[in-house]
Design a protein around this motif. Structure first.
Motif, PDB file in Angstrom:
ATOM      1  N   PHE A   1       4.274  12.797  27.374  1.00 60.12           N
ATOM      2  CA  PHE A   1       5.725  12.816  27.322  1.00 60.12           C
ATOM      3  C   PHE A   1       6.257  13.568  26.117  1.00 60.12           C
ATOM      4  O   PHE A   1       7.425  13.910  26.060  1.00 60.12           O
ATOM      5  N   ALA A   2       5.390  13.819  25.148  1.00 64.02           N
ATOM      6  CA  ALA A   2       5.818  14.566  23.972  1.00 64.02           C
ATOM      7  C   ALA A   2       6.163  15.999  24.371  1.00 64.02           C
ATOM      8  O   ALA A   2       7.032  16.630  23.782  1.00 64.02           O
ATOM      9  N   TYR A   3       5.475  16.505  25.396  1.00 64.87           N
ATOM     10  CA  TYR A   3       5.848  17.825  25.909  1.00 64.87           C
ATOM     11  C   TYR A   3       7.051  17.634  26.811  1.00 64.87           C
ATOM     12  O   TYR A   3       7.212  16.591  27.420  1.00 64.87           O
ATOM     13  N   SER A   4       7.873  18.652  26.919  1.00 62.11           N
ATOM     14  CA  SER A   4       9.026  18.476  27.807  1.00 62.11           C
ATOM     15  C   SER A   4       8.530  18.526  29.237  1.00 62.11           C
ATOM     16  O   SER A   4       7.443  19.012  29.520  1.00 62.11           O
ATOM     17  N   GLY A   5       9.335  18.017  30.141  1.00 63.55           N
ATOM     18  CA  GLY A   5       8.945  17.952  31.544  1.00 63.55           C
ATOM     19  C   GLY A   5       8.581  19.328  32.073  1.00 63.55           C
ATOM     20  O   GLY A   5       9.076  20.341  31.608  1.00 63.55           O
ATOM     21  N   MET A   6       7.680  19.344  33.030  1.00 58.60           N
ATOM     22  CA  MET A   6       7.252  20.613  33.616  1.00 58.60           C
ATOM     23  C   MET A   6       8.407  21.279  34.344  1.00 58.60           C
ATOM     24  O   MET A   6       8.620  22.468  34.250  1.00 58.60           O
ATOM     25  N   GLU A   7       9.136  20.471  35.110  1.00 60.23           N
ATOM     26  CA  GLU A   7      10.175  21.024  35.977  1.00 60.23           C
ATOM     27  C   GLU A   7      11.552  20.879  35.345  1.00 60.23           C
ATOM     28  O   GLU A   7      12.370  21.775  35.394  1.00 60.23           O
ATOM     29  N   SER A   8      11.789  19.716  34.776  1.00 63.19           N
ATOM     30  CA  SER A   8      13.047  19.480  34.089  1.00 63.19           C
ATOM     31  C   SER A   8      12.693  18.526  32.972  1.00 63.19           C
ATOM     32  O   SER A   8      11.533  18.318  32.682  1.00 63.19           O
ATOM     33  N   SER A   9      13.681  17.902  32.362  1.00 60.12           N
ATOM     34  CA  SER A   9      13.331  16.950  31.314  1.00 60.12           C
ATOM     35  C   SER A   9      13.083  15.560  31.906  1.00 60.12           C
ATOM     36  O   SER A   9      12.735  14.636  31.210  1.00 60.12           O
ATOM     37  N   LYS A  10      13.285  15.439  33.230  1.00 61.34           N
ATOM     38  CA  LYS A  10      13.156  14.117  33.844  1.00 61.34           C
ATOM     39  C   LYS A  10      11.699  13.709  34.034  1.00 61.34           C
ATOM     40  O   LYS A  10      10.884  14.509  34.496  1.00 61.34           O
ATOM     41  N   LYS A  11      11.417  12.453  33.696  1.00 59.81           N
ATOM     42  CA  LYS A  11      10.062  11.935  33.886  1.00 59.81           C
ATOM     43  C   LYS A  11      10.110  10.471  34.307  1.00 59.81           C
ATOM     44  O   LYS A  11      11.036   9.750  33.949  1.00 59.81           O
ATOM     45  N   VAL A  12       9.106  10.100  35.052  1.00 57.31           N
ATOM     46  CA  VAL A  12       9.001   8.701  35.470  1.00 57.31           C
ATOM     47  C   VAL A  12       7.587   8.234  35.171  1.00 57.31           C
ATOM     48  O   VAL A  12       6.640   8.963  35.434  1.00 57.31           O
ATOM     49  N   TYR A  13       7.460   7.063  34.581  1.00 56.09           N
ATOM     50  CA  TYR A  13       6.113   6.501  34.546  1.00 56.09           C
ATOM     51  C   TYR A  13       6.099   5.105  35.140  1.00 56.09           C
ATOM     52  O   TYR A  13       7.034   4.334  34.989  1.00 56.09           O
ATOM     53  N   ILE A  14       5.044   4.860  35.881  1.00 56.11           N
ATOM     54  CA  ILE A  14       4.893   3.604  36.603  1.00 56.11           C
ATOM     55  C   ILE A  14       3.642   2.919  36.052  1.00 56.11           C
ATOM     56  O   ILE A  14       2.572   3.536  36.032  1.00 56.11           O
ATOM     57  N   ILE A  15       3.794   1.708  35.579  1.00 58.61           N
ATOM     58  CA  ILE A  15       2.621   0.970  35.096  1.00 58.61           C
ATOM     59  C   ILE A  15       2.345  -0.184  36.049  1.00 58.61           C
ATOM     60  O   ILE A  15       3.135  -1.127  36.149  1.00 58.61           O
ATOM     61  N   GLU A  16       1.244  -0.049  36.771  1.00 52.39           N
ATOM     62  CA  GLU A  16       0.864  -1.078  37.739  1.00 52.39           C
ATOM     63  C   GLU A  16       0.149  -2.206  37.019  1.00 52.39           C
ATOM     64  O   GLU A  16      -0.636  -1.948  36.110  1.00 52.39           O
ATOM     65  N   HIS A  17       0.363  -3.446  37.440  1.00 49.33           N
ATOM     66  CA  HIS A  17      -0.230  -4.607  36.752  1.00 49.33           C
ATOM     67  C   HIS A  17       0.056  -4.555  35.264  1.00 49.33           C
ATOM     68  O   HIS A  17      -0.853  -4.645  34.435  1.00 49.33           O
ATOM     69  N   ALA A  18       1.328  -4.370  34.931  1.00 51.87           N
ATOM     70  CA  ALA A  18       1.720  -4.198  33.524  1.00 51.87           C
ATOM     71  C   ALA A  18       1.308  -5.403  32.677  1.00 51.87           C
ATOM     72  O   ALA A  18       1.126  -5.274  31.460  1.00 51.87           O
ATOM     73  N   ASP A  19       1.150  -6.573  33.299  1.00 50.66           N
ATOM     74  CA  ASP A  19       0.727  -7.764  32.545  1.00 50.66           C
ATOM     75  C   ASP A  19      -0.699  -7.628  32.032  1.00 50.66           C
ATOM     76  O   ASP A  19      -1.126  -8.403  31.184  1.00 50.66           O
ATOM     77  N   LYS A  20      -1.436  -6.636  32.538  1.00 51.73           N
ATOM     78  CA  LYS A  20      -2.825  -6.468  32.095  1.00 51.73           C
ATOM     79  C   LYS A  20      -2.940  -5.578  30.861  1.00 51.73           C
ATOM     80  O   LYS A  20      -4.048  -5.234  30.443  1.00 51.73           O
ATOM     81  N   MET A  21      -1.806  -5.195  30.285  1.00 50.14           N
ATOM     82  CA  MET A  21      -1.869  -4.417  29.047  1.00 50.14           C
ATOM     83  C   MET A  21      -2.451  -5.289  27.937  1.00 50.14           C
ATOM     84  O   MET A  21      -2.080  -6.461  27.793  1.00 50.14           O
ATOM     85  N   THR A  22      -3.334  -4.717  27.144  1.00 52.17           N
ATOM     86  CA  THR A  22      -3.802  -5.446  25.959  1.00 52.17           C
ATOM     87  C   THR A  22      -2.610  -5.557  25.003  1.00 52.17           C
ATOM     88  O   THR A  22      -1.613  -4.845  25.155  1.00 52.17           O
ATOM     89  N   VAL A  23      -2.704  -6.466  24.035  1.00 55.95           N
ATOM     90  CA  VAL A  23      -1.593  -6.624  23.089  1.00 55.95           C
ATOM     91  C   VAL A  23      -1.305  -5.301  22.384  1.00 55.95           C
ATOM     92  O   VAL A  23      -0.141  -4.907  22.218  1.00 55.95           O
ATOM     93  N   GLN A  24      -2.380  -4.587  22.027  1.00 58.60           N
ATOM     94  CA  GLN A  24      -2.195  -3.300  21.349  1.00 58.60           C
ATOM     95  C   GLN A  24      -1.471  -2.309  22.266  1.00 58.60           C
ATOM     96  O   GLN A  24      -0.564  -1.605  21.828  1.00 58.60           O
ATOM     97  N   ALA A  25      -1.887  -2.290  23.520  1.00 57.51           N
ATOM     98  CA  ALA A  25      -1.250  -1.372  24.470  1.00 57.51           C
ATOM     99  C   ALA A  25       0.222  -1.730  24.634  1.00 57.51           C
ATOM    100  O   ALA A  25       1.096  -0.859  24.650  1.00 57.51           O
ATOM    101  N   ALA A  26       0.500  -3.040  24.749  1.00 58.79           N
ATOM    102  CA  ALA A  26       1.881  -3.490  24.942  1.00 58.79           C
ATOM    103  C   ALA A  26       2.740  -3.126  23.738  1.00 58.79           C
ATOM    104  O   ALA A  26       3.876  -2.671  23.884  1.00 58.79           O
TER     105      ALA A  26
END
Ligand SMILES: [Zn+2]
Length: 329
Positions: A102-127
């Protein structure tokens, strides 16, 4: 290809809310989609991503024909990132990787979406790493956190996102979806009475064992009705050898419970509610030889057997006592 319309069939409230926000250009920068497995969280996330990135979106709907829509449909849009657990957890490196992208600008526009599946499974550090990310959102970024266990997300994350609850499907909704998946109706009816989780229902139906278990339970009701003494004799060989594990026996008792509920429906002249609908004749026969009161007692006996099984009484003892009580009916 999923559409808002499709998602709306099972989650009308969520879809209405999201579409309103799109029309008013008031989408939040982070959402938590929480709800049981199979309630359409990923499908909804995909349609939302598509609508957000579509070049010709109209009235909150994606056009389905622009390059962005097409690439999201085929699952390879460079500005839509999906993170799933790597093994048991979502690790900090996965979140860091996302931030780098995400540090780079979007390929097509500046719009980006990220989807995190099973977000509850993030480690504390990841969260915690994600948290920093959520605190400094890019103008045109949407984060979608999907979870079946919303209470396991850090409060700090929950407070920075809008939570949308996906409702469990009603039995009728699950049944319709199973039939669309070509599951035979007798099995589909039964599975949709056992769980309000579509994916789980589908898994149950696809196990060959389940159809056999259903046949076994039907056989048991016939033995109970026609050969009650024999039933006790063959309990171990015919039945407990099939329902070996406690989980399997638990399922058998659930099926038996549904059978007696069906019997009660017939007593109450509600045969349209019968789950074992292809066994209507057998149920009607049984109803002729037992009273509504006895049927109620049978239901109670099955509930008691379930409780005894939970408290670790041996399967054989639980079933012997149950058979003794059921044949009295
Ligand atoms: Zn489009």
């Amino acid at each position: 290809m999923v559409s808002w319309e499709e998602c709306s069939k099972t989650q009308p409230r969520v879809v209405k809310l999201l579409k309103n926000s799109i029309r008013k250009q008031r989408l939040a920068h982070a959402y938590i989609f929480e709800g049981a497995h199979g309630t359409g969280k990923m499908a909804t996330a995909t349609v939302l991503a598509k609508t957000f990135l579509c070049r010709n979106s109209e009235d909150g709907n994606p056009c389905e024909s622009c390059s962005n829509c097409k690439r999201i449909t085929s699952g390879n849009h460079p500005d839509v990132h999906i993170i799933t657990p790597d093994g048991q957890n979502i690790k900090i490196d996965q979140i860091r990787g996302l931030q780098k992208e995400f540090a780079y600008s979007g390929m097509e526009s500046s719009k980006k979406v990220y989807i995190i599946e099973h977000a509850d499974k993030m480690t504390v550090q990841a969260a915690n790493s994600l948290l920093k990310f959520l605190e400094e959102p890019g103008n045109d970024t949407i984060a979608l956190l999907l979870t079946e266990q919303v209470h396991r997300l850090l409060d700090t994350i929950r407070s920075r996102a809008q939570t949308l609850t996906f409702s469990p499907l009603p039995p009728q909704g699950i049944l319709e979806k199973l039939l669309q998946d070509d599951i035979p109706k007798p099995v589909a009816m039964l599975a949709s009475s056992l769980t309000s989780d579509y994916a789980e229902a589908l898994e149950i139906c696809r196990e060959e064992w389940f159809a056999q278990a259903r046949a076994k339970v039907i056989q048991l009701t016939e033995d109970l009705r026609l050969r009650p003494d024999y039933c006790l004799v063959v309990l171990q060989d015919q039945y407990l050898s099939f329902f070996k594990e406690k989980d399997q026996l638990r399922l058998a008792l659930n099926l038996l419970l549904i059978w007696y509920r069906d019997l009660l429906s017939i007593h109450l002249s509600n045969s349209e509610n019968v789950v074992f609908f292809d066994q209507l004749q057998a149920l009607e026969q049984q109803a002729l030889h037992t009273s509504q009161k006895k049927t109620g007692e049978a239901l109670q006996a099955i509930l008691t057997a379930q409780a005894r099984l939970r408290s670790n009484v041996s399967s054989l003892m639980v079933m012997e006592q149950l058979v003794l009580r059921l044949r009295e009916g």
